[in-house]
Design a protein around this motif. Sequence first.
Motif, PDB file in Angstrom:
ATOM      1  N   LYS A   1      29.644 -12.180   3.530  1.00 23.99           N
ATOM      2  CA  LYS A   1      29.506 -12.282   1.890  1.00 23.99           C
ATOM      3  C   LYS A   1      28.651 -11.189   1.901  1.00 23.99           C
ATOM      4  CE  LYS A   1      27.573 -17.287   2.292  1.00 23.99           C
ATOM      5  NZ  LYS A   1      27.256 -17.832   2.201  1.00 23.99           N
TER       6      LYS A   1
ATOM      7  N   LYS B   1      23.246 -14.923   3.085  1.00 22.37           N
ATOM      8  CA  LYS B   1      23.039 -15.717   4.316  1.00 22.37           C
ATOM      9  C   LYS B   1      22.993 -16.858   3.785  1.00 22.37           C
ATOM     10  CE  LYS B   1      21.542 -11.776   7.869  1.00 22.37           C
ATOM     11  NZ  LYS B   1      21.420 -12.213   9.239  1.00 22.37           N
ATOM     12  N   GLY B   2      23.782 -18.169   4.341  1.00 21.71           N
ATOM     13  CA  GLY B   2      24.074 -18.551   3.955  1.00 21.71           C
ATOM     14  C   GLY B   2      23.277 -19.317   5.366  1.00 21.71           C
ATOM     15  N   ALA B   3      22.140 -20.997   4.358  1.00 17.51           N
ATOM     16  CA  ALA B   3      21.340 -21.691   5.368  1.00 17.51           C
ATOM     17  C   ALA B   3      21.627 -22.301   6.294  1.00 17.51           C
ATOM     18  CB  ALA B   3      20.029 -22.440   4.276  1.00 17.51           C
ATOM     19  N   PRO B   4      21.784 -21.893   7.081  1.00 21.21           N
ATOM     20  CA  PRO B   4      21.448 -22.789   8.592  1.00 21.21           C
ATOM     21  C   PRO B   4      21.409 -24.441   9.041  1.00 21.21           C
ATOM     22  CG  PRO B   4      19.533 -21.711   9.165  1.00 21.21           C
ATOM     23  CD  PRO B   4      20.500 -21.476   7.942  1.00 21.21           C
ATOM     24  N   LYS B   5      22.683 -24.854   8.928  1.00 23.64           N
ATOM     25  CA  LYS B   5      22.950 -26.287   8.648  1.00 23.64           C
ATOM     26  C   LYS B   5      22.583 -27.175   9.819  1.00 23.64           C
ATOM     27  CE  LYS B   5      25.314 -26.363   4.286  1.00 23.64           C
ATOM     28  NZ  LYS B   5      26.613 -26.784   3.314  1.00 23.64           N
ATOM     29  N   TYR B   6      22.909 -26.434  10.887  1.00 26.39           N
ATOM     30  CA  TYR B   6      23.282 -26.991  12.467  1.00 26.39           C
ATOM     31  C   TYR B   6      21.809 -25.884  13.730  1.00 26.39           C
ATOM     32  CZ  TYR B   6      26.618 -29.282  10.580  1.00 26.39           C
ATOM     33  OH  TYR B   6      27.527 -29.754   9.557  1.00 26.39           O
TER      34      TYR B   6
ATOM     35  N   THR C   1      21.695 -21.519  15.033  1.00 26.98           N
ATOM     36  CA  THR C   1      21.467 -22.151  14.155  1.00 26.98           C
ATOM     37  C   THR C   1      23.823 -21.619  13.805  1.00 26.98           C
ATOM     38  OG1 THR C   1      21.132 -20.454  12.832  1.00 26.98           O
ATOM     39  CG2 THR C   1      19.448 -22.277  13.539  1.00 26.98           C
ATOM     40  N   TRP C   2      24.415 -22.775  12.649  1.00 27.48           N
ATOM     41  CA  TRP C   2      25.353 -22.662  11.896  1.00 27.48           C
ATOM     42  C   TRP C   2      24.974 -23.268  11.591  1.00 27.48           C
ATOM     43  CZ3 TRP C   2      29.111 -26.308  12.704  1.00 27.48           C
ATOM     44  CH2 TRP C   2      30.744 -25.842  11.606  1.00 27.48           C
ATOM     45  N   THR C   3      26.035 -22.168  10.223  1.00 27.74           N
ATOM     46  CA  THR C   3      25.849 -23.325   8.851  1.00 27.74           C
ATOM     47  C   THR C   3      26.534 -23.633   8.056  1.00 27.74           C
ATOM     48  OG1 THR C   3      27.751 -21.827   7.700  1.00 27.74           O
ATOM     49  CG2 THR C   3      25.038 -20.281   7.508  1.00 27.74           C
TER      50      THR C   3
ATOM     51  N   LYS D   1      29.884 -22.876   8.638  1.00 27.74           N
ATOM     52  CA  LYS D   1      30.960 -22.696   7.273  1.00 27.74           C
ATOM     53  C   LYS D   1      31.391 -21.107   8.328  1.00 27.74           C
ATOM     54  CE  LYS D   1      29.051 -22.928   3.235  1.00 27.74           C
ATOM     55  NZ  LYS D   1      28.089 -21.518   1.732  1.00 27.74           N
TER      56      LYS D   1
END
Length: 110
Positions: free
Chosen positions: A65, A70-75, A84-86, A88
């Motif tokens: 990107k 950065k994308g927000a972490p989801k996990y 953490t992991w986004t 994606k």
Amino acid sequence: MTNEERITMGDLTSMSLTELQSLQKKVAKAIEKQENRDRKKALAALEATARDLGYSLSELTGGKKAPGSKGAPKYANPENPEQTWTGKGRRPAWVNEALQSGKSLEEMAI
């Protein structure tokens, strides 16, 4: 642009060094702003084209990107919440290990 801001070559030769240096700074700032506008316009066009084709731009560029977006972490790793992991891109090793041990993605959701 006003008439006062328009400069001809004749005007340049009649300017003092201080005036020329001031003008140089203004031109450099104007160039930087125009480059940023052009870059944003190009990025928006690329994102629209990717979206029209059913993709996100990050999917087509290998998940990279624009800097600072950065994308927000989801996990999060249940054993180490700092990992953490986004959701994606390729799954991190800790996600694969947790899935293999019987955990679900829902259990790791933040």
